[in-house]
Write an enzyme that holds these catalytic residues in place. Structure first.
Site, short mmCIF file in Angstrom:
data_model
loop_
_atom_site.label_atom_id
_atom_site.label_comp_id
_atom_site.label_asym_id
_atom_site.label_seq_id
_atom_site.Cartn_x
_atom_site.Cartn_y
_atom_site.Cartn_z
N HIS A 1 0.78 -1.14 0.00
CA HIS A 1 0.11 -0.23 0.11
C HIS A 1 0.88 1.24 -0.04
O HIS A 1 0.54 2.30 -0.61
CB HIS A 1 -1.06 0.01 1.32
CG HIS A 1 -2.01 -0.90 1.33
ND1 HIS A 1 -2.08 -1.77 2.48
CD2 HIS A 1 -2.88 -1.30 0.41
CE1 HIS A 1 -3.06 -2.52 2.42
NE2 HIS A 1 -3.79 -2.31 1.17
N LYS B 1 -16.19 -7.29 4.90
CA LYS B 1 -15.40 -8.38 4.92
C LYS B 1 -15.33 -8.85 6.34
O LYS B 1 -14.36 -9.56 6.71
CB LYS B 1 -13.82 -7.71 4.62
CG LYS B 1 -13.73 -7.59 3.15
CD LYS B 1 -12.33 -7.03 2.86
CE LYS B 1 -11.73 -6.97 1.50
NZ LYS B 1 -10.56 -6.63 1.29
N ARG C 1 -1.53 -6.02 -8.45
CA ARG C 1 -0.22 -6.92 -8.24
C ARG C 1 -0.08 -7.66 -9.11
O ARG C 1 1.10 -8.11 -9.81
CB ARG C 1 -0.45 -7.62 -6.80
CG ARG C 1 -0.43 -6.37 -5.80
CD ARG C 1 -0.90 -7.16 -4.35
NE ARG C 1 -2.37 -7.48 -4.53
CZ ARG C 1 -3.02 -8.02 -3.64
NH1 ARG C 1 -2.50 -8.19 -2.31
NH2 ARG C 1 -4.42 -8.10 -3.87
N SER D 1 -2.97 -7.75 2.93
CA SER D 1 -3.22 -7.66 4.21
C SER D 1 -3.74 -8.87 4.86
O SER D 1 -3.32 -9.33 5.95
CB SER D 1 -4.62 -6.59 4.44
OG SER D 1 -3.98 -5.38 4.03
O1 PNS Z 1 -8.75 -2.97 -0.24
P1 PNS Z 1 -10.00 -3.25 -0.75
O2 PNS Z 1 -11.11 -4.20 0.07
O3 PNS Z 1 -9.64 -3.97 -2.02
O4 PNS Z 1 -10.95 -2.16 -1.12
C1 PNS Z 1 -12.18 -2.02 -1.80
C2 PNS Z 1 -13.01 -0.77 -1.88
C3 PNS Z 1 -12.96 0.02 -0.54
C4 PNS Z 1 -12.18 -0.04 -2.93
C5 PNS Z 1 -14.26 -0.96 -2.53
O5 PNS Z 1 -14.93 -1.83 -1.73
C6 PNS Z 1 -15.16 0.37 -2.63
O6 PNS Z 1 -15.02 1.14 -3.10
N1 PNS Z 1 -16.32 0.32 -1.66
C7 PNS Z 1 -17.19 1.38 -1.50
C8 PNS Z 1 -18.57 1.12 -2.11
C9 PNS Z 1 -18.73 1.34 -3.71
O7 PNS Z 1 -18.39 2.32 -4.08
N2 PNS Z 1 -19.15 0.34 -4.35
C10 PNS Z 1 -19.32 0.52 -5.80
C11 PNS Z 1 -18.02 0.11 -6.66
S1 PNS Z 1 -17.85 -1.46 -7.19
#
Ligand code: PNS
Length: 176
Positions: free
Chosen positions: A19, A43, A93, A131
């Protein structure tokens, strides 16, 4: 010209050097990078609270003048709009990340065509770091000190000392 602001969203439970690597790359190409922790992540129970994750990210990015740490709930594009951000930064990645990231980027574009998703690759040495793996390896006593910022090592050790690690790392996280 208006400053270019981008959002780097994620769960960051906990933040890793992968990150951080991406944050440093992103901070070089935009005027301001907002590292945004999702508050209502779907999650399961997180290992660290949102406040703890924000503290760790702030400590790990304090040397970067154009990086700010924030939290958000609900739709990412709405948060990006509120922040006046033009772009969302995400890391890829490996090819296995691509499908999920592509879907998410397309959905975000459908929701707000004005917001672009920028993909960057972390340094090769972090391509296997997540993570989830960090938590699993640490729980089993593995050395993760090269893979996460020192502040994360401290927090993980503090949980271990309080014997809170086993109960907080849920079965589905125990992948190693
Ligand atoms: O670290 P992660 O878990 O891969 O991050 C995922 C994240 C936070 C980027 C994603 O879950 C997110 O943007 N959630 C907010 C809800 C949203 O906007 N959903 C619509 C997009 S698919």
């Amino acid at each position: 010209m208006e400053p270019i602001r981008a959002i780097y969203p994620g769960t960051f439970d906990p933040p890793t050097n992968g990150h951080l690597d991406l944050i440093m790359r992103g901070a070089k190409i935009v005027d301001e990078l907002v590292v945004a922790i999702l508050r209502n992540a779907d999650k399961g129970e997180p290992l660290f609270s949102v406040a703890e994750r924000a503290e760790m990210l702030r400590a790990a990015t304090s040397h970067l003048g154009n990086v700010r740490v924030a939290t958000f709930d609900g739709l990412l594009v709405e948060f990006a709009r509120r922040e006046g951000a033009k772009a969302v930064l995400r890391g890829i990645r490996a090819i296995s990340d691509y499908e999920y990231e592509f879907q998410m980027a397309m959905m975000n574009r459908k929701l707000d065509p004005e917001i672009e998703t920028l993909f960057m690759m972390p340094a090769e040495k972090y391509t296997y770091v997540s993570s989830r793996l960090i938590k699993g390896v640490f729980r089993l006593g593995g050395d993760i000190t090269q893979l996460v910022p020192p502040v994360v090592v401290e927090r993980l050790n503090a949980l271990k000392e309080k014997n809170e690690l086993k109960e907080k790392i849920e079965p589905e996280m125990k992948m190693v």
